[in-house]
Design a protein around this motif. Structure first.
Motif, mmCIF file in Angstrom:
data_model
loop_
_atom_site.group_PDB
_atom_site.id
_atom_site.type_symbol
_atom_site.label_atom_id
_atom_site.label_comp_id
_atom_site.label_asym_id
_atom_site.label_seq_id
_atom_site.Cartn_x
_atom_site.Cartn_y
_atom_site.Cartn_z
ATOM 1 N N GLN A 45 0.832 -1.204 0.000
ATOM 2 C CA GLN A 45 0.000 0.000 0.000
ATOM 3 C C GLN A 45 0.871 1.260 0.000
ATOM 4 O OE1 GLN A 45 -2.153 -1.021 3.585
ATOM 5 N NE2 GLN A 45 -4.060 -1.379 2.444
ATOM 6 N N ALA A 46 1.954 1.240 0.759
ATOM 7 C CA ALA A 46 2.858 2.384 0.802
ATOM 8 C C ALA A 46 3.529 2.600 -0.555
ATOM 9 C CB ALA A 46 3.911 2.189 1.888
ATOM 10 N N ARG A 47 3.935 1.519 -1.207
ATOM 11 C CA ARG A 47 4.564 1.638 -2.528
ATOM 12 C C ARG A 47 3.578 2.180 -3.554
ATOM 13 N NH1 ARG A 47 6.664 -3.463 -4.601
ATOM 14 N NH2 ARG A 47 7.741 -2.174 -6.112
ATOM 15 N N VAL A 48 2.317 1.740 -3.493
ATOM 16 C CA VAL A 48 1.297 2.245 -4.416
ATOM 17 C C VAL A 48 1.097 3.741 -4.200
ATOM 18 C CG1 VAL A 48 -1.165 2.161 -5.005
ATOM 19 C CG2 VAL A 48 0.139 0.029 -4.766
ATOM 20 N N LEU A 49 0.983 4.164 -2.948
ATOM 21 C CA LEU A 49 0.834 5.591 -2.651
ATOM 22 C C LEU A 49 2.042 6.370 -3.150
ATOM 23 C CD1 LEU A 49 -0.561 8.021 -1.365
ATOM 24 C CD2 LEU A 49 0.414 7.316 0.826
ATOM 25 N N GLU A 50 3.229 5.858 -2.884
ATOM 26 C CA GLU A 50 4.448 6.520 -3.347
ATOM 27 C C GLU A 50 4.440 6.645 -4.867
ATOM 28 O OE1 GLU A 50 9.156 6.176 -2.452
ATOM 29 O OE2 GLU A 50 8.180 4.331 -3.086
ATOM 30 N N GLN A 51 4.073 5.569 -5.565
ATOM 31 C CA GLN A 51 4.072 5.601 -7.028
ATOM 32 C C GLN A 51 3.041 6.591 -7.560
ATOM 33 O OE1 GLN A 51 6.354 3.980 -9.131
ATOM 34 N NE2 GLN A 51 5.480 5.563 -10.437
ATOM 35 N N LYS A 52 1.882 6.654 -6.923
ATOM 36 C CA LYS A 52 0.861 7.621 -7.355
ATOM 37 C C LYS A 52 1.371 9.048 -7.192
ATOM 38 C CE LYS A 52 -3.240 4.758 -6.780
ATOM 39 N NZ LYS A 52 -4.535 4.579 -6.120
ATOM 40 N N LEU A 53 2.099 9.321 -6.109
ATOM 41 C CA LEU A 53 2.681 10.651 -5.928
ATOM 42 C C LEU A 53 3.761 10.934 -6.965
ATOM 43 C CD1 LEU A 53 2.866 10.724 -2.029
ATOM 44 C CD2 LEU A 53 1.457 12.205 -3.479
ATOM 45 N N ILE A 54 4.569 9.926 -7.272
ATOM 46 C CA ILE A 54 5.595 10.082 -8.304
ATOM 47 C C ILE A 54 4.930 10.412 -9.635
ATOM 48 C CG2 ILE A 54 7.324 8.847 -9.679
ATOM 49 C CD1 ILE A 54 8.110 7.365 -7.054
ATOM 50 N N ASN A 55 3.881 9.676 -9.991
ATOM 51 C CA ASN A 55 3.191 9.924 -11.257
ATOM 52 C C ASN A 55 2.535 11.301 -11.283
ATOM 53 O OD1 ASN A 55 3.990 7.384 -11.955
ATOM 54 N ND2 ASN A 55 1.953 6.500 -12.051
ATOM 55 N N GLN A 56 1.958 11.697 -10.153
ATOM 56 C CA GLN A 56 1.278 12.987 -10.075
ATOM 57 C C GLN A 56 2.249 14.151 -10.299
ATOM 58 O OE1 GLN A 56 -0.805 13.554 -6.371
ATOM 59 N NE2 GLN A 56 -1.277 15.685 -6.814
ATOM 60 N N HIS A 57 3.451 14.032 -9.762
ATOM 61 C CA HIS A 57 4.400 15.137 -9.825
ATOM 62 C C HIS A 57 5.452 14.976 -10.913
ATOM 63 C CE1 HIS A 57 2.711 17.071 -6.311
ATOM 64 N NE2 HIS A 57 2.560 15.850 -5.824
ATOM 65 N N GLY A 58 5.571 13.788 -11.486
ATOM 66 C CA GLY A 58 6.519 13.540 -12.571
ATOM 67 C C GLY A 58 7.904 13.189 -12.064
ATOM 68 N N LEU A 59 8.354 11.999 -12.385
ATOM 69 C CA LEU A 59 9.658 11.529 -11.913
ATOM 70 C C LEU A 59 10.782 12.529 -12.213
ATOM 71 C CD1 LEU A 59 11.139 9.216 -10.477
ATOM 72 C CD2 LEU A 59 11.387 8.103 -12.691
ATOM 73 N N PRO A 60 10.821 13.156 -13.408
ATOM 74 C CA PRO A 60 11.903 14.113 -13.666
ATOM 75 C C PRO A 60 11.886 15.342 -12.747
ATOM 76 C CG PRO A 60 10.829 13.471 -15.716
ATOM 77 C CD PRO A 60 9.993 12.944 -14.586
ATOM 78 N N ASN A 61 10.749 15.626 -12.105
ATOM 79 C CA ASN A 61 10.624 16.794 -11.232
ATOM 80 C C ASN A 61 10.939 16.485 -9.775
ATOM 81 O OD1 ASN A 61 9.615 18.328 -13.430
ATOM 82 N ND2 ASN A 61 7.624 17.399 -13.118
ATOM 83 N N LEU A 62 11.308 15.245 -9.471
ATOM 84 C CA LEU A 62 11.512 14.803 -8.096
ATOM 85 C C LEU A 62 12.954 14.379 -7.858
ATOM 86 C CD1 LEU A 62 8.318 12.575 -7.869
ATOM 87 C CD2 LEU A 62 8.594 14.881 -6.923
ATOM 88 N N PHE A 63 13.317 14.222 -6.591
ATOM 89 C CA PHE A 63 14.634 13.698 -6.244
ATOM 90 C C PHE A 63 14.676 12.176 -6.343
ATOM 91 C CE2 PHE A 63 14.949 17.807 -3.914
ATOM 92 C CZ PHE A 63 16.055 18.295 -4.590
ATOM 93 N N ASN A 64 13.521 11.533 -6.517
ATOM 94 C CA ASN A 64 13.486 10.081 -6.693
ATOM 95 C C ASN A 64 14.212 9.732 -7.992
ATOM 96 O OD1 ASN A 64 11.005 11.062 -5.250
ATOM 97 N ND2 ASN A 64 10.890 8.892 -4.769
ATOM 98 N N LYS A 65 14.963 8.660 -7.961
ATOM 99 C CA LYS A 65 15.714 8.246 -9.143
ATOM 100 C C LYS A 65 14.971 7.184 -9.958
ATOM 101 C CE LYS A 65 20.255 9.194 -7.143
ATOM 102 N NZ LYS A 65 20.354 10.538 -7.520
ATOM 103 N N ILE A 66 14.096 6.417 -9.294
ATOM 104 C CA ILE A 66 13.373 5.342 -9.963
ATOM 105 C C ILE A 66 11.920 5.334 -9.504
ATOM 106 C CG2 ILE A 66 15.428 3.878 -10.227
ATOM 107 C CD1 ILE A 66 14.308 2.208 -7.830
ATOM 108 N N ASN A 67 11.090 4.649 -10.276
ATOM 109 C CA ASN A 67 9.710 4.414 -9.865
ATOM 110 C C ASN A 67 9.698 3.414 -8.719
ATOM 111 O OD1 ASN A 67 7.990 5.916 -11.776
ATOM 112 N ND2 ASN A 67 9.009 4.639 -13.304
ATOM 113 N N SER A 68 8.713 3.533 -7.848
ATOM 114 C CA SER A 68 8.564 2.577 -6.759
ATOM 115 C C SER A 68 8.073 1.237 -7.303
ATOM 116 C CB SER A 68 7.580 3.117 -5.722
ATOM 117 O OG SER A 68 7.489 2.266 -4.622
ATOM 118 N N ILE A 69 7.223 1.304 -8.321
ATOM 119 C CA ILE A 69 6.659 0.118 -8.967
ATOM 120 C C ILE A 69 6.908 0.250 -10.465
ATOM 121 C CG2 ILE A 69 4.532 -1.178 -9.441
ATOM 122 C CD1 ILE A 69 3.450 -0.127 -6.753
ATOM 123 N N SER A 70 7.353 -0.819 -11.083
ATOM 124 C CA SER A 70 7.616 -0.812 -12.519
ATOM 125 C C SER A 70 6.353 -0.444 -13.298
ATOM 126 C CB SER A 70 8.088 -2.203 -12.958
ATOM 127 O OG SER A 70 8.137 -2.292 -14.359
#
Length: 81
Positions: A45-70
């Motif tokens: 559930q935490a990974r899904v929430l994290e991935q939804k936030l990554i998608n909402q804000h765009g991976l290139p706009n974040l400090f995250n280097k990879i998606n939480s879920i492929s």
């Protein structure tokens, strides 16, 4: 304040944030806060929430280097691009 680094920790968030601050670098100056209502989630559930936030804000706009879920597995979890 825009999200810059969605992340998951099973440890005390204040301890994890202090580690980021001590490490230096761009994450050391971020203001960290927990997501209201996100406590007690399973790891999936935490990974899904994290991935939804990554998608909402765009991976290139974040400090995250990879998606939480492929991306090829997003459909399994109801995640949309």
């Amino acid at each position: 304040m825009p999200i810059q680094y969605p992340c998951i920790t099973t440890r005390n968030p204040a301890v994890r944030w202090a580690e980021h601050a001590a490490a230096g670098g761009p994450k050391s100056t971020l203001f960290f806060r927990t997501v209201e209502g996100a406590g007690g989630l399973t790891k999936t559930q935490a990974r899904v929430l994290e991935q939804k936030l990554i998608n909402q804000h765009g991976l290139p706009n974040l400090f995250n280097k990879i998606n939480s879920i492929s991306p090829k597995k997003w459909g399994m979890y109801g995640i949309t691009p």
